[in-house]
Design a protein around this motif. Structure first.
Motif, PDB file in Angstrom:
ATOM      1  N   LEU A 517      30.116 -57.305  15.058  1.00 32.52           N
ATOM      2  CA  LEU A 517      29.435 -56.027  15.275  1.00 32.52           C
ATOM      3  C   LEU A 517      29.814 -55.421  16.626  1.00 32.52           C
ATOM      4  CD1 LEU A 517      25.823 -56.633  13.883  1.00 32.52           C
ATOM      5  CD2 LEU A 517      27.755 -55.476  12.803  1.00 32.52           C
ATOM      6  N   LYS A 521      31.544 -51.807  17.184  1.00 31.83           N
ATOM      7  CA  LYS A 521      30.943 -50.764  18.017  1.00 31.83           C
ATOM      8  C   LYS A 521      31.976 -50.155  18.952  1.00 31.83           C
ATOM      9  CE  LYS A 521      26.100 -52.261  18.139  1.00 31.83           C
ATOM     10  NZ  LYS A 521      24.991 -52.733  18.985  1.00 31.83           N
ATOM     11  N   PHE A 548      23.642 -50.135  13.865  1.00 36.55           N
ATOM     12  CA  PHE A 548      24.022 -50.632  12.543  1.00 36.55           C
ATOM     13  C   PHE A 548      22.756 -51.163  11.864  1.00 36.55           C
ATOM     14  CE2 PHE A 548      28.137 -51.472  14.792  1.00 36.55           C
ATOM     15  CZ  PHE A 548      28.875 -50.523  14.087  1.00 36.55           C
ATOM     16  N   THR A 551      24.378 -56.325   8.999  1.00 37.37           N
ATOM     17  CA  THR A 551      25.765 -56.770   9.153  1.00 37.37           C
ATOM     18  C   THR A 551      26.612 -56.430   7.934  1.00 37.37           C
ATOM     19  OG1 THR A 551      25.011 -58.591  10.561  1.00 37.37           O
ATOM     20  CG2 THR A 551      27.235 -58.766   9.631  1.00 37.37           C
ATOM     21  N   ALA A 554      27.409 -52.799   7.834  1.00 36.73           N
ATOM     22  CA  ALA A 554      28.285 -52.474   8.961  1.00 36.73           C
ATOM     23  C   ALA A 554      29.720 -52.882   8.661  1.00 36.73           C
ATOM     24  CB  ALA A 554      27.786 -53.152  10.225  1.00 36.73           C
TER      25      ALA A 554
END
Length: 615
Positions: A517, A521, A548, A551, A554
């Protein structure tokens, strides 16, 4: 047509109209012709008019809403479609019937003018001739604005004649109302009416001692006209002046070509056979001293021709209205009283027989002689026969609608990249409206943002300019190793008899388990800077807040929210201009959007596919 009674004239005129309607219905049911760019645009706007009226019937602002149907084209033809759709339903055939109603009005108006200026025989002959011209035949079967324009020009001139040089107040007001209606079909309407207005105003002024009455009646005529047309022009004035005014200068013609353009194409519009017969008529029927040449018709034709020639953008259909005075001038010459009746009967029989045979050949034979006559470029035989065709527009839309329902999706956006007259954004939009499919049709601008489906004509890359963005995008979608492979997948294909292929693509979600993540980003932020850099320049750097939802979403390319803000930014299209509009305290939040994972990871390019909100 010699010495026929008033009753017989009406019967012959009715038979002519029935002949035209019957043949047009046979033509339509034999395959008619596929919609093209402009006709589908006009038909789509006519559906908008009907639905606007239907949905706002009890709303006191319904008239105002109808004025907003189109800022580009005046709306009268679309408004006239409302009763036809109400009776016959929303269908391509309904538009065909409406245009044929305008054809009847054109034929009747030519008859009425000829009867008023000459006699009933001249009027009937003029009505017959104009209905046999290939250009009139063609546009009586095509939902365009030019035949309706000619019909309103014809009936307006007849009413103008009925004013008796602006001496009769009732007909002056009625003429004004028709003039206003004409201006609500195409703004070029005034080009064909300015000279008749001047002619009868001068005639009334010089031939009547009550000059104040003439001026007052003319004022009432103009007042009635403005009451009808000005609401639409006032509402759309800025858009018209900022966009349409530039069209007056569009041309590839030299000055000499521009001046003689409409004279040169007359044989093409009326057919070389009719052009030849008209020339023979002038020679044969003016061989004696008395020549029945109506001054008004001559002034009308020459004056309107000069005014129309000033406008640089040209097309054969723009001058259909000019054929009215031209045809009636010939009718007047033929029906003068100075030639023996026997000769005229033989000539008229040959003329009418030739016209009918030509009409049927042009409409149904399918003959296509490519040889064109020197100088004029007129085809030996025009081919306006019906065309049986596969409607790929409906095939594509039905496949997409089936998939939309299957996946329980809402309104969808289709991007289409063809370059065909009968399969394009406009034709797809029309058929989507006819079938009430919840879709919007877009081109390539902004791709891939808001893209649910992409329709590609496979051979487009082979025929278009390599520098064209559509060619580049087509190749990117079709090439397995391109930037969009893995982002869009081929969903359905339609093989065509010509060897071409239509391919429907739709986004394909790719889950990348190798990313964290935090790294996502950072890449979204980097991609956002590239995405916004064309339009936004911050003083310093943007500040970002990314959220997000979970997970799995995302990693499949979903962002719950992305907020970016700066104390000061410049806004503009910096690919064209170095500076932009300064904005203080800039703050924007993109909510719940999907992006193409592959293009972000591989090309540092943030391609937003869908966006559910902006704050």
């Amino acid at each position: 047509m010699e010495n026929i009674s008033k009753q017989n004239t009406k019967i012959l005129l009715l038979l002519l109209i029935l002949f035209l309607m019957l043949n047009n219905l046979i033509w339509y049911n034999s395959g008619h012709k596929p919609l093209h760019w402009d006709s589908s645009i006009h038909l789509a706007l006519s559906i908008d008019a009907y639905k606007t009226f239907e949905n706002n019937f009890s709303n006191p602002l319904v008239f105002y809403k109808l004025l907003g149907i189109s800022w580009y084209y005046p709306p009268l033809v679309y408004l006239a479609s409302i009763p036809f759709y109400f009776i016959l339903g929303i269908d391509e055939f309904t538009g065909f019937i409406e245009i044929n109603a305008f054809l009847i009005l054109l034929v009747v108006s030519v008859y009425l003018i000829g009867n008023k200026l000459y006699n009933k025989s001249a009027g009937l002959f003029g009505a017959f001739c104009i209905s046999m011209f290939p250009i009139v035949i063609e546009y009586s079967r095509d939902y365009m604005l030019d035949l309706p324009l000619a019909s309103i020009v014809g009936i307006s001139v007849f009413l103008l004649i009925k004013t008796e040089n602006f001496g009769k107040v009732f007909f002056c007001i009625l003429t004004g109302l028709l003039l206003g209606c004409g201006m609500l079909i195409k703004w070029t309407f005034i080009f064909f009416l300015i000279t008749p207005l001047i002619f009868f105003l001068i005639k009334g002024w010089t031939g009547n001692q009550r000059k104040l009455k003439i001026l007052l009646n003319f004022f009432l005529c103009m007042l009635a006209c403005f009451m009808i047309c000005l609401p639409w022009y006032f509402k759309n004035l800025i858009a018209i002046l900022s966009t349409r005014s530039g069209e007056l200068g569009r041309t590839d013609l030299t000055l000499l070509q521009s001046v003689f353009y409409y004279l040169q194409i007359i044989p093409e519009q009326i057919s070389f056979i009719f052009a030849l017969l008209f020339i023979i008529s002038i020679i044969l029927f003016s061989s004696r001293k008395r020549l029945s040449m109506n001054t008004f018709l001559l002034f009308w034709f020459i004056g309107s021709y000069i005014v129309l020639t000033i406008v640089k953008i040209k097309a054969p259909r723009f001058s259909i209205s000019l054929l009215i005075p031209l045809t009636l001038l010939i009718s007047g010459i033929i029906f003068g009283d100075f030639l023996r009746q026997g000769k005229r009967k033989v000539y008229l029989f040959f003329f009418i027989f030739t016209g009918l045979v030509q009409y049927l050949i042009v409409s149904f034979s399918g003959m296509n002689l490519n040889y064109t006559l020197p100088l004029t470029g007129t085809p030996v035989i025009s081919n306006l026969s019906p065309v049986k065709f596969d409607n790929y527009n409906l095939s594509i839309l039905n496949l997409i609608e089936e998939d939309r329902i299957k996946n329980n999706n809402g309104r969808t956006i289709i991007r289409v990249i063809p370059d065909e007259a009968n399969f394009n954004n406009s034709t797809l939009k029309y058929y989507a409206k006819v079938n009430d499919y919840p879709v919007d049709i877009l081109g390539t601008s902004g791709f891939p943002l808001f893209t649910d489906y992409v329709v590609v004509e496979k051979k487009i890359a082979e025929t278009m300019n390599p520098d064209d963005k559509r060619t580049e995008l087509t190749q990117a979608l079709l090439n397995d190793t391109s930037i969009y492979s893995g982002v869009f997948k081929a969903f359905k294909k339609i093989d065509r008899p010509d060897g071409n292929e239509l391919v429907i693509f739709k986004p394909e979600k790719v889950i990348d388990q190798s990313e964290t993540l935090d790294s996502l980003k950072m890449k979204v932020i980097s991609g956002s800077n590239n995405f916004l850099g064309r339009y936004l320049k911050p003083k310093g750097d943007f500040k970002f807040e990314i959220n997000f939802e979970d997970t799995s979403l995302a990693l499949s390319g979903n962002v719950k929210s992305l907020r970016l803000f700066a104390d000061e930014v410049e806004f503009g299209d910096f690919s064209f201009k170095e500076t932009g509009l300064k904005i203080n305290n800039f703050d924007i939040e993109l909510k719940d959007f999907d992006y193409a994972m592959k293009t972000l990871l591989k090309y540092d390019k943030l391609d937003i596919l869908s966006l559910n909100g902006i704050k």
